[in-house]
Design an enzyme around this catalytic site. Structure first.
Site, PDB file in Angstrom:
ATOM      1  N   GLN A  18       0.852  -1.184   0.000  1.00 49.49           N
ATOM      2  CA  GLN A  18       0.000   0.000   0.000  1.00 49.49           C
ATOM      3  C   GLN A  18       0.889   1.235   0.000  1.00 49.49           C
ATOM      4  O   GLN A  18       1.562   1.516   0.986  1.00 49.49           O
ATOM      5  CB  GLN A  18      -0.870  -0.035   1.264  1.00 49.49           C
ATOM      6  CG  GLN A  18      -1.701   1.188   1.495  1.00 49.49           C
ATOM      7  CD  GLN A  18      -2.114   1.314   2.957  1.00 49.49           C
ATOM      8  OE1 GLN A  18      -1.440   0.786   3.852  1.00 49.49           O
ATOM      9  NE2 GLN A  18      -3.194   1.989   3.209  1.00 49.49           N
ATOM     10  N   GLY A  19       0.893   1.959  -1.104  1.00 46.08           N
ATOM     11  CA  GLY A  19       1.747   3.138  -1.190  1.00 46.08           C
ATOM     12  C   GLY A  19       0.962   4.419  -0.966  1.00 46.08           C
ATOM     13  O   GLY A  19       0.577   5.101  -1.918  1.00 46.08           O
ATOM     14  N   TYR A  20       0.707   4.718   0.276  1.00 46.21           N
ATOM     15  CA  TYR A  20      -0.014   5.947   0.610  1.00 46.21           C
ATOM     16  C   TYR A  20       0.961   6.969   1.213  1.00 46.21           C
ATOM     17  O   TYR A  20       1.182   8.032   0.663  1.00 46.21           O
ATOM     18  CB  TYR A  20      -1.123   5.686   1.637  1.00 46.21           C
ATOM     19  CG  TYR A  20      -2.350   4.938   1.150  1.00 46.21           C
ATOM     20  CD1 TYR A  20      -2.438   4.425  -0.142  1.00 46.21           C
ATOM     21  CD2 TYR A  20      -3.428   4.729   2.003  1.00 46.21           C
ATOM     22  CE1 TYR A  20      -3.574   3.740  -0.566  1.00 46.21           C
ATOM     23  CE2 TYR A  20      -4.567   4.050   1.586  1.00 46.21           C
ATOM     24  CZ  TYR A  20      -4.637   3.549   0.308  1.00 46.21           C
ATOM     25  OH  TYR A  20      -5.754   2.873  -0.091  1.00 46.21           O
ATOM     26  N   SER A  21       1.524   6.607   2.382  1.00 46.54           N
ATOM     27  CA  SER A  21       2.290   7.586   3.159  1.00 46.54           C
ATOM     28  C   SER A  21       3.550   8.030   2.441  1.00 46.54           C
ATOM     29  O   SER A  21       4.169   7.263   1.708  1.00 46.54           O
ATOM     30  CB  SER A  21       2.693   6.988   4.501  1.00 46.54           C
ATOM     31  OG  SER A  21       1.572   6.483   5.164  1.00 46.54           O
ATOM     32  N   SER A  46       4.629  -1.221   4.047  1.00 44.29           N
ATOM     33  CA  SER A  46       4.750  -2.601   4.531  1.00 44.29           C
ATOM     34  C   SER A  46       4.823  -3.547   3.330  1.00 44.29           C
ATOM     35  O   SER A  46       4.157  -3.313   2.321  1.00 44.29           O
ATOM     36  CB  SER A  46       3.546  -2.974   5.396  1.00 44.29           C
ATOM     37  OG  SER A  46       3.381  -2.055   6.432  1.00 44.29           O
ATOM     38  N   GLU A 100      -9.610  -0.780   6.611  1.00 46.32           N
ATOM     39  CA  GLU A 100      -8.377  -0.984   7.358  1.00 46.32           C
ATOM     40  C   GLU A 100      -8.616  -0.753   8.852  1.00 46.32           C
ATOM     41  O   GLU A 100      -8.165  -1.525   9.683  1.00 46.32           O
ATOM     42  CB  GLU A 100      -7.277  -0.032   6.854  1.00 46.32           C
ATOM     43  CG  GLU A 100      -5.943  -0.267   7.566  1.00 46.32           C
ATOM     44  CD  GLU A 100      -4.813   0.636   7.070  1.00 46.32           C
ATOM     45  OE1 GLU A 100      -5.091   1.771   6.665  1.00 46.32           O
ATOM     46  OE2 GLU A 100      -3.663   0.179   7.108  1.00 46.32           O
TER      47      GLU A 100
HETATM   48  C1  LIG Z   1       3.588  -0.618  11.384  1.00 46.95           C
HETATM   49  C2  LIG Z   1       3.209   0.389  10.369  1.00 46.95           C
HETATM   50  C3  LIG Z   1       2.872  -0.015   9.087  1.00 46.95           C
HETATM   51  C4  LIG Z   1       2.532   0.917   8.129  1.00 46.95           C
HETATM   52  N1  LIG Z   1       2.248   0.470   6.875  1.00 46.95           N
HETATM   53  C5  LIG Z   1       1.997   1.380   5.914  1.00 46.95           C
HETATM   54  C6  LIG Z   1       1.783   0.950   4.582  1.00 46.95           C
HETATM   55  O1  LIG Z   1       1.835  -0.224   4.285  1.00 46.95           O
HETATM   56  N2  LIG Z   1       1.539   1.867   3.647  1.00 46.95           N
HETATM   57  C7  LIG Z   1       1.470   3.187   3.944  1.00 46.95           C
HETATM   58  O2  LIG Z   1       1.196   3.964   3.041  1.00 46.95           O
HETATM   59  N3  LIG Z   1       1.672   3.647   5.190  1.00 46.95           N
HETATM   60  C8  LIG Z   1       1.947   2.756   6.180  1.00 46.95           C
HETATM   61  N4  LIG Z   1       2.180   3.204   7.458  1.00 46.95           N
HETATM   62  C9  LIG Z   1       2.193   4.644   7.714  1.00 46.95           C
HETATM   63  C10 LIG Z   1       1.125   5.173   8.640  1.00 46.95           C
HETATM   64  O3  LIG Z   1      -0.094   5.286   7.979  1.00 46.95           O
HETATM   65  C11 LIG Z   1       1.637   6.513   9.184  1.00 46.95           C
HETATM   66  O4  LIG Z   1       2.777   6.254   9.953  1.00 46.95           O
HETATM   67  C12 LIG Z   1       0.616   7.200  10.036  1.00 46.95           C
HETATM   68  O5  LIG Z   1      -0.499   7.618   9.295  1.00 46.95           O
HETATM   69  C13 LIG Z   1       1.208   8.396  10.787  1.00 46.95           C
HETATM   70  O6  LIG Z   1       1.947   9.255   9.955  1.00 46.95           O
HETATM   71  P1  LIG Z   1       3.427   9.693  10.328  1.00 46.95           P
HETATM   72  O7  LIG Z   1       4.184   8.470  10.661  1.00 46.95           O
HETATM   73  O8  LIG Z   1       3.921  10.549   9.243  1.00 46.95           O
HETATM   74  O9  LIG Z   1       3.293  10.511  11.646  1.00 46.95           O
HETATM   75  P2  LIG Z   1       2.926  12.067  11.753  1.00 46.95           P
HETATM   76  O10 LIG Z   1       1.730  12.353  10.948  1.00 46.95           O
HETATM   77  O11 LIG Z   1       4.133  12.901  11.527  1.00 46.95           O
HETATM   78  O12 LIG Z   1       2.545  12.126  13.287  1.00 46.95           O
HETATM   79  C14 LIG Z   1       3.497  12.313  14.344  1.00 46.95           C
HETATM   80  C15 LIG Z   1       2.719  12.605  15.619  1.00 46.95           C
HETATM   81  O13 LIG Z   1       1.952  13.798  15.447  1.00 46.95           O
HETATM   82  C16 LIG Z   1       0.597  13.539  15.699  1.00 46.95           C
HETATM   83  N5  LIG Z   1      -0.240  14.325  14.801  1.00 46.95           N
HETATM   84  C17 LIG Z   1      -0.128  14.521  13.477  1.00 46.95           C
HETATM   85  N6  LIG Z   1      -1.126  15.237  12.988  1.00 46.95           N
HETATM   86  C18 LIG Z   1      -1.920  15.528  14.040  1.00 46.95           C
HETATM   87  C19 LIG Z   1      -3.147  16.246  14.220  1.00 46.95           C
HETATM   88  N7  LIG Z   1      -3.802  16.803  13.208  1.00 46.95           N
HETATM   89  N8  LIG Z   1      -3.650  16.300  15.457  1.00 46.95           N
HETATM   90  C20 LIG Z   1      -3.022  15.726  16.510  1.00 46.95           C
HETATM   91  N9  LIG Z   1      -1.893  15.036  16.410  1.00 46.95           N
HETATM   92  C21 LIG Z   1      -1.353  14.939  15.200  1.00 46.95           C
HETATM   93  C22 LIG Z   1       0.418  12.067  15.453  1.00 46.95           C
HETATM   94  O14 LIG Z   1      -0.699  11.540  16.129  1.00 46.95           O
HETATM   95  C23 LIG Z   1       1.714  11.510  15.956  1.00 46.95           C
HETATM   96  O15 LIG Z   1       1.636  11.355  17.338  1.00 46.95           O
HETATM   97  C24 LIG Z   1       2.533   2.289   8.436  1.00 46.95           C
HETATM   98  C25 LIG Z   1       2.872   2.705   9.727  1.00 46.95           C
HETATM   99  C26 LIG Z   1       3.219   1.784  10.679  1.00 46.95           C
HETATM  100  C27 LIG Z   1       3.610   2.267  12.037  1.00 46.95           C
END
Ligand SMILES: Cc1cc2nc3c(=O)[nH]c(=O)nc-3n(C[C@H](O)[C@H](O)[C@H](O)COP(=O)(O)OP(=O)(O)OC[C@H]3O[C@@H](n4cnc5c(N)ncnc54)[C@H](O)[C@@H]3O)c2cc1C
Lengths: 359, 397
Positions: free
Chosen positions: B126-129, B161, B244
């Site tokens: 899944q290529g989202y982030s 992932s 999801e």
């Molecule tokens: C085990 C794992 C598997 C994953 N697999 C995939 C995958 O297969 N494909 C994919 O595309 N992505 C994947 N992800 C990515 C995941 O979707 C993101 O890590 C997640 O959405 C958070 O984004 P970030 O890591 O950039 O954190 P950030 O968005 O930078 O957040 C950092 C902190 O700031 C807080 N924060 C951010 N914005 C706000 C707000 N508006 N209000 C309050 N707090 C806020 C967050 O809650 C967090 O505590 C995976 C992540 C993990 C941990």
């Protein structure tokens, strides 16, 4: 399979809530809270008019012949409106009569309890929550001696369901010889509890430890449902307040710290609803799961209740602890529900014992 | 409320039980994030053939083709949980892409991708982030520029992932850079072997590389690989994210885990005393059991709502937040019950359950973050569930 409440149940709950907000508005509760013990008689008659005094009494005895789930939904509405009245004792007495009463006892008491003409108090604290300060009641040749604490509606009820130290139940009339009653003042002024002292007091036997366990389970579910209703209101009040109160030039409900407090309350409380429903359902329909789910409903709702009470108060800032706002009536209601008939640790120990996980 | 089952349903339960007993020797663990091995592929095929996986997906797309029957699904889940039998693959392709294709995919896309995905023959990532677009996913920058009938995709993804094992990717790219941020996104499918893709593993705190960075340099993808219409990617992705979130808080998985914890506490001894006989530990266990029950019955409420077509409201919004947190707390209690043994991480005579509690304890933290962090879930609950205002936008930060 259907895990939901029926349309009828929803309607009953809604119209009960409407009746209560008409007949028991907050200022009525406020007046009741400071008043003498018998001041709530008119409130109880509004509830009895609804048929709730006989919710689980069979139709043959003038009751509604419904289930504990219906009683729990009513308790939730009563908790929402922090309503005074001997509902808990009445349901417990009806269950005891249904399950262990002789035909004669049922004919004598069930119709009167169902109509609300006679009210009942519940005196089972010692064998359920543990005996403090040497309280407890012993039975010998049909007479009771000893003390029961935290008896619901002790000063006003006409009839008491009393558990002795061996877990046998007895029916005692309020005017029985050798019975003295005294008030106990608790933080929760919306419901009254007290102390009964028995001295060779005549009593009718009404079932043994098996029946006591049923009463305990039912009471735990009703207390949990009452807390559920009280917590719902506290969250609603907090959310409403947060949408109105302004600081730093914006409503505080737009601050994420405040939103997250509200979200956490809602996220914790919402799943409780399903557990309370299930525990109530299990009481009638899945008896082998009844004690475990009732224990978990009581203990868990108490934990979440404390969290919600504290957080909702916090959202209101200084207003939260004023008498002006009245939020404290709900705070204290939940507080009493938590301690009554066993705090969470004691109740959870029983949950573990039921499953053979603890000695 | 009526939880009694008809004789027909009880017979169905017996059937499932019979299947599980007969095939006990063929249980193969879920593939999780790895490429499925032979035994897992066979188990999956067996499950689909008997209607225990892909149950309601039409036969023409490789499913079992049963009418949706929530009760039967529940019975299957209960029996599999009770038997400790693996439910087949729970990967992102099956839980996210397949429902998306069923909802908005073209006939050709459904025919081509659903069946091999269900059988585990095609593994997806899944290529989202992106590095600059996590919680604020709609600000993603990976761009797809038109080149004849194709797109040329450039940019990078992160936290992907399974990218290293995957055959295919479902990916969000920006096709209209001028459009407002939610409108210019498209949802595309393409092979991970396409030239111009580079995958660099990212080691997580569990020590293994569960996710990756993925770099795209002029990756050529036909425009026909867009799902649900060009510029509609945000809506398509959101339809999937709902699935999801449900999967991430699945109460049945949690219940199975609680059973393992109870077993652990019944067998593990300190000074000759079973952990379960320690009143403090037992109390903590009971607190978690109450929570597991709340989520299990909340799940039954959701099932009923989906049967009647009613909105589940708050009951649905809390699943991801509460479920993921609860899983982590169960693992945390297991670690505390294990005491010093709970920090062992290499195979050795003292390691319990092959170190799975330790791995869960760390990995679950990832699941609290992935699929929308706890804070994002709370935003959703307060805004959609409680109707609270959004945080005002700052002019500049
Ligand atoms: C085990 C794992 C598997 C994953 N697999 C995939 C995958 O297969 N494909 C994919 O595309 N992505 C994947 N992800 C990515 C995941 O979707 C993101 O890590 C997640 O959405 C958070 O984004 P970030 O890591 O950039 O954190 P950030 O968005 O930078 O957040 C950092 C902190 O700031 C807080 N924060 C951010 N914005 C706000 C707000 N508006 N209000 C309050 N707090 C806020 C967050 O809650 C967090 O505590 C995976 C992540 C993990 C941990």
């Amino acid at each position: 399979m259907d895990f939901s409440i029926t349309q009828d149940q929803k309607m009953m709950q809604d119209s009960l809530s409407r009746t209560l907000s008409d007949s028991v508005p907050l200022d009525r509760v406020r007046r009741y809270a400071g008043a003498p013990a018998d001041a709530g008689a008119d409130i109880w008659s509004a509830i009895a008019d609804f048929g709730l005094a006989g919710v689980v009494t069979p139709e043959a005895y003038g009751g509604l012949g419904l289930t504990l789930l219906d009683a729990a939904l009513a308790a939730q509405a009563l908790g929402r409106a922090v309503t005074p009245g001997p509902f808990l004792g009445g349901v417990a007495a009806a269950i005891a009569l249904n399950e262990a009463g002789s035909a004669d006892q049922q004919t004598r008491w069930s119709p009167k309890l169902a109509s609300g003409e006679v009210t009942a108090g519940l005196a089972i604290s010692e064998p359920v929550a543990g005996a403090r300060d040497g309280a407890g009641v012993t039975a010998a040749s049909g007479k009771l001696t000893g003390k029961a604490l935290f008896v619901t509606d002790a000063l006003t009820a006409d009839l008491f369901v009393v558990a002795d130290r061996s877990g046998n139940l007895h029916l005692v009339k309020a005017d029985a010889a050798g019975l003295t009653r005294a008030a106990m003042t608790t933080i929760d002024q919306t419901r009254r509890v007290g102390e009964l002292t028995f001295h060779e007091t005549p009593a009718e036997p009404l079932g043994g430890p098996g029946t006591l366990a049923r009463l305990r389970d039912a009471a735990w579910v009703l207390l949990a449902a009452d807390s559920l209703g009280a917590c719902e209101v506290m969250i609603e009040k907090a959310v409403d307040y947060a949408k109105e109160r302004r600081q730093f030039g914006r409503v505080i409900g737009s601050f994420q710290a405040v939103k997250h407090m509200c979200a956490e309350m809602a996220a914790e409380l919402e799943p409780c609803r399903a557990l309370v429903w299930y525990a109530a359902y299990a009481f009638d329909e899945a008896r082998d799961e009844s004690s475990l789910t009732a224990a978990h409903a009581k203990a868990h709702t108490s934990e979440i209740g404390r969290f919600v009470a504290r957080t909702a108060t916090e959202v209101h800032g200084g207003m939260g602890i004023t008498d002006l706002l009245g939020l404290h009536f709900w705070f204290k209601r939940v507080g009493l529900n938590r301690q009554l008939l066993g705090g969470p640790e004691r109740v959870r120990r029983l949950a573990a014992q039921i499953q053979g996980l603890a000695a | 409320m009526d939880l009694k089952l008809t004789p027909e349903m009880e017979a169905f339960r017996d059937e499932v039980r019979g299947f599980l007993q007969t095939h006990e020797d063929r249980y193969a663990p879920n593939a999780g994030d790895e490429r499925p091995r032979e035994a897992a592929l066979e188990w999956q095929a067996l499950l689909i053939d008997h209607g225990y996986a892909a149950r309601t997906i039409p036969r023409e797309y490789g499913g079992y083709g049963a009418e949706p029957d929530i009760l039967k699904s529940r019975i299957i889940t209960e029996e599999f949980t009770a038997a400790g039998a693996p439910r087949g693959f729970a990967n992102q392709g099956i839980s996210m892409l397949v429902p998306t294709l069923l909802e908005v995919g073209s006939e050709e896309q459904k025919k081509r991708w659903i069946a091999p995905t269900l059988r585990g023959e095609v593994v997806w990532c899944q290529g989202y982030s992106e590095p600059g677009a996590g919680s604020d996913l709609a600000s993603l920058q990976t761009k797809a520029t038109e080149d004849g009938d194709d797109f040329l995709i450039s940019g990078s993804k992160i936290w992907t992932s399974t990218a290293a094992q995957a055959d295919m990717i479902f990916c969000l790219v920006r096709t209209e850079p001028q459009a407002p941020k939610h409108d210019g996104i498209s949802y595309v499918l393409f092979p991970m072997k396409t030239p111009g893709i580079e995958v660099r593993p990212l080691k997580t705190m569990t020590g293994s590389a569960e996710f990756n960075e993925v770099f795209f340099t002029d990756v050529r993808v036909p425009q026909s690989a867009v799902v649900g219409g060009r510029g509609r990617g945000w809506f398509v992705a959101n339809a999937t994210l709902k699935h999801e979130r449900g999967m991430l808080g699945d109460p049945n998985a949690t219940e199975a885990r609680l059973h393992s914890l109870i077993e652990l506490m019944k067998t593990e001894r300190v000074d000759g005393v079973r952990l379960i006989d320690d009143p403090v530990m037992c109390d903590r266990l009971m607190q978690l059991q109450a929570r597991v029950l709340t989520m299990k019955f909340n799940g039954l409420r959701l099932l009923t709502a989906s049967m009647t077509g009613e909105s589940a409201g708050m009951a649905g919004l809390v699943v991801k937040l509460q479920g993921c947190e609860l899983n982590h707390q169960i693992a945390a209690l297991a670690i505390d019950a294990l005491g010093e043994l709970g920090v062992l991480y290499e195979d050795g005579p003292y390691l319990r359950s092959k170190g799975s509690w330790q791995r869960s304890y760390m990995f679950d933290l990832g699941l609290i973050i992935g699929g929308g962090t706890a804070q994002i879930q709370k935003n959703i609950i307060s805004e959609r569930g409680l109707g609270m205002p959004r945080e005002p936008k700052l002019a500049s930060v």
